[in-house]
Scaffold this motif. Sequence first.
Motif, PDB file in Angstrom:
ATOM      1  N   GLU A  91      -2.446  68.134  -5.200  1.00 45.92           N
ATOM      2  CA  GLU A  91      -1.982  69.306  -4.772  1.00 45.92           C
ATOM      3  C   GLU A  91      -0.659  68.913  -4.000  1.00 45.92           C
ATOM      4  O   GLU A  91      -0.472  67.997  -3.374  1.00 45.92           O
ATOM      5  N   ARG A  92       0.248  70.064  -4.119  1.00 47.37           N
ATOM      6  CA  ARG A  92       1.561  69.751  -3.447  1.00 47.37           C
ATOM      7  C   ARG A  92       1.533  69.895  -2.003  1.00 47.37           C
ATOM      8  O   ARG A  92       0.796  71.147  -1.446  1.00 47.37           O
ATOM      9  N   LYS A  93       2.035  69.238  -1.127  1.00 50.14           N
ATOM     10  CA  LYS A  93       2.086  69.474   0.377  1.00 50.14           C
ATOM     11  C   LYS A  93       3.305  70.595   0.628  1.00 50.14           C
ATOM     12  O   LYS A  93       4.371  70.352   0.008  1.00 50.14           O
ATOM     13  N   ALA A  94       2.808  71.599   1.404  1.00 55.16           N
ATOM     14  CA  ALA A  94       3.996  72.618   1.794  1.00 55.16           C
ATOM     15  C   ALA A  94       4.274  72.140   3.278  1.00 55.16           C
ATOM     16  O   ALA A  94       4.022  72.869   4.093  1.00 55.16           O
ATOM     17  N   ASP A  95       5.094  71.307   3.246  1.00 57.39           N
ATOM     18  CA  ASP A  95       5.422  70.724   4.530  1.00 57.39           C
ATOM     19  C   ASP A  95       6.910  70.552   4.555  1.00 57.39           C
ATOM     20  O   ASP A  95       7.793  69.873   4.155  1.00 57.39           O
ATOM     21  N   PRO A  96       7.426  71.770   5.464  1.00 57.49           N
ATOM     22  CA  PRO A  96       8.902  71.869   5.615  1.00 57.49           C
ATOM     23  C   PRO A  96       9.429  70.513   6.325  1.00 57.49           C
ATOM     24  O   PRO A  96      10.802  70.185   6.061  1.00 57.49           O
ATOM     25  N   ALA A  97       8.887  69.907   7.022  1.00 58.08           N
ATOM     26  CA  ALA A  97       9.451  68.630   7.559  1.00 58.08           C
ATOM     27  C   ALA A  97       9.643  67.472   6.508  1.00 58.08           C
ATOM     28  O   ALA A  97      10.742  66.779   6.685  1.00 58.08           O
ATOM     29  N   GLY A  98       9.200  67.701   5.342  1.00 60.75           N
ATOM     30  CA  GLY A  98       9.698  66.765   4.185  1.00 60.75           C
ATOM     31  C   GLY A  98      11.130  67.200   3.728  1.00 60.75           C
ATOM     32  O   GLY A  98      11.482  66.488   2.735  1.00 60.75           O
ATOM     33  N   LEU A  99      11.716  68.281   3.933  1.00 60.68           N
ATOM     34  CA  LEU A  99      12.778  68.710   3.339  1.00 60.68           C
ATOM     35  C   LEU A  99      13.962  67.791   3.931  1.00 60.68           C
ATOM     36  O   LEU A  99      14.018  67.443   5.111  1.00 60.68           O
ATOM     37  N   PRO A 100      14.941  67.544   3.241  1.00 60.98           N
ATOM     38  CA  PRO A 100      16.168  66.727   3.607  1.00 60.98           C
ATOM     39  C   PRO A 100      16.766  67.687   4.906  1.00 60.98           C
ATOM     40  O   PRO A 100      16.778  69.010   4.813  1.00 60.98           O
ATOM     41  N   PRO A 101      17.827  67.265   5.713  1.00 57.28           N
ATOM     42  CA  PRO A 101      18.683  67.798   6.495  1.00 57.28           C
ATOM     43  C   PRO A 101      19.346  69.262   5.941  1.00 57.28           C
ATOM     44  O   PRO A 101      19.912  68.906   4.858  1.00 57.28           O
ATOM     45  N   GLN A 102      19.295  70.371   6.560  1.00 49.80           N
ATOM     46  CA  GLN A 102      19.914  71.363   5.884  1.00 49.80           C
ATOM     47  C   GLN A 102      21.311  71.777   6.563  1.00 49.80           C
ATOM     48  O   GLN A 102      21.557  71.613   7.745  1.00 49.80           O
ATOM     49  N   ILE A 103      22.529  71.649   5.529  1.00 48.68           N
ATOM     50  CA  ILE A 103      23.961  71.552   6.049  1.00 48.68           C
ATOM     51  C   ILE A 103      24.700  72.636   5.510  1.00 48.68           C
ATOM     52  O   ILE A 103      25.876  72.368   5.269  1.00 48.68           O
ATOM     53  N   ASP A 104      24.269  73.632   5.528  1.00 44.23           N
ATOM     54  CA  ASP A 104      25.138  74.821   5.063  1.00 44.23           C
ATOM     55  C   ASP A 104      25.986  75.106   6.241  1.00 44.23           C
ATOM     56  O   ASP A 104      25.621  74.750   7.443  1.00 44.23           O
ATOM     57  N   GLY A 105      27.455  75.328   5.758  1.00 37.45           N
ATOM     58  CA  GLY A 105      28.435  75.444   7.022  1.00 37.45           C
ATOM     59  C   GLY A 105      28.934  74.253   7.121  1.00 37.45           C
ATOM     60  O   GLY A 105      29.805  74.107   8.300  1.00 37.45           O
ATOM     61  N   ASN A 106      28.876  73.278   6.240  1.00 36.01           N
ATOM     62  CA  ASN A 106      29.698  72.114   6.344  1.00 36.01           C
ATOM     63  C   ASN A 106      31.445  72.309   6.245  1.00 36.01           C
ATOM     64  O   ASN A 106      31.645  72.363   4.960  1.00 36.01           O
ATOM     65  N   HIS A 107      32.115  72.159   7.093  1.00 37.09           N
ATOM     66  CA  HIS A 107      33.660  72.527   6.994  1.00 37.09           C
ATOM     67  C   HIS A 107      34.204  71.753   6.198  1.00 37.09           C
ATOM     68  O   HIS A 107      34.913  72.052   5.304  1.00 37.09           O
ATOM     69  N   THR A 108      34.065  70.463   6.445  1.00 37.58           N
ATOM     70  CA  THR A 108      34.685  69.048   5.619  1.00 37.58           C
ATOM     71  C   THR A 108      34.236  69.364   4.165  1.00 37.58           C
ATOM     72  O   THR A 108      35.249  69.503   3.411  1.00 37.58           O
ATOM     73  N   LEU A 109      33.117  69.489   3.634  1.00 40.77           N
ATOM     74  CA  LEU A 109      32.713  69.748   2.334  1.00 40.77           C
ATOM     75  C   LEU A 109      33.391  71.010   1.659  1.00 40.77           C
ATOM     76  O   LEU A 109      33.905  70.919   0.608  1.00 40.77           O
ATOM     77  N   GLU A 110      33.378  71.939   2.508  1.00 46.14           N
ATOM     78  CA  GLU A 110      34.088  73.225   2.008  1.00 46.14           C
ATOM     79  C   GLU A 110      35.379  73.157   1.768  1.00 46.14           C
ATOM     80  O   GLU A 110      36.020  73.740   0.577  1.00 46.14           O
ATOM     81  N   ILE A 111      36.098  72.610   2.550  1.00 49.71           N
ATOM     82  CA  ILE A 111      37.546  72.271   2.442  1.00 49.71           C
ATOM     83  C   ILE A 111      37.772  71.504   0.933  1.00 49.71           C
ATOM     84  O   ILE A 111      38.713  71.664   0.088  1.00 49.71           O
TER      85      ILE A 111
END
Length: 357
Positions: A91-111
């Motif tokens: 069975e899959r774990k529903a563990d949000p702690a296992g997600l990679p760091p969330q990086i929305d709003g990264n200005h360098t990447l957007e540019i």
Amino acid sequence: MKGTAGAAFGRHAVLAALGLVMGSAGLNPVFAQSGPAPQNWMHPGGIIARWQLNVFHVSLAIVLTVAAVVSVLLIYTLWKFRDRSYRPGLERKADPAGLPPQIDGNHTLEIIWTVIPVILLVVLAVPTVRTNYLLASPPPSDPIPVRVIAYQWWWAFEYPEHGVVTANELRIPVGKPVQLTFESNDVIHKFWVPQLAGKMDVIPGRINQSWLQADREGVFYGQCAELCGPSHAHMRLRVIAQPEHEFEAWIASYGREPQPRSEAEAAAFHRGMEIFAARGCSACHTIEGTVFQGKVGPNLTGFGSRMTVGAGIMSNTRENLARWVTNPGALKPGVMMPAHDLSREEQDALVTFLHSL
Ligand code: CUA
């Protein structure tokens, strides 16, 4: 039953794949008689087609580079950030702690992902705009003007400076630009000779213009590229690029009265001429140097030297021409030319007459 359908589907899939491979390798079996893929625009025969191919190469290089970079990044990301805890059957774990760091709003990447596409589009725009201006500019030296008039389903070519009118085969001298004006007699057509130039719309009530030039001798295949009725696929053309002296000789010989080589040929010629008048052919077709001046169908002056019958659909042999004059509708659905009930003797005489032109 299911097995048969499956096998048929498999066979068709294999044939389609084979056709695709052979087509892209320039080995289309349909054109086996006339050299490899005569409508392959990737083998340009003139300056216009070469300019257009250059733009294609630049865009292809950019598109392939972007596709390669994006694919590599995507595969890397999928592999690197895969869910390592997952096992089949668990069975899959529903563990949000296992997600990679969330990086929305990264200005360098957007540019970065805004600036790179802008640079790519500018790089693409330079040759595109430049080629558009080149295509719209007049040819480098004095061109030969030719009026192209599209009919359902054939092409008329008029050389106003030379007083020459022909059909379905456009003769041009190698190395000289030809200025084309396009008119339609009925519906929208499209003029396309892939190895010489890209497509040009031929629209009723409007005159479009372009020019082309062949840089090597040869026969360039073309066709109507806009659905224009039941025989759209049978609206083909040839551009015959020949040395300038041969072109001049063709112009000079235009409309000259045919010279039969023997008594028998002369007799057949006159008999054919009689039939041409009696069966109403002359109501639609012009033959310069004779009294026949019909304006509905293709001008048949010099018909004997044409490669094909019926706007490029068959080679101009005695048998094919006899089939064509007796029942053109069976070969070209919707054709305006009526069937003619001709005896064997009449067919022979008519074919002899037409081939002597
Ligand atoms: Cu004319 Cu399609």
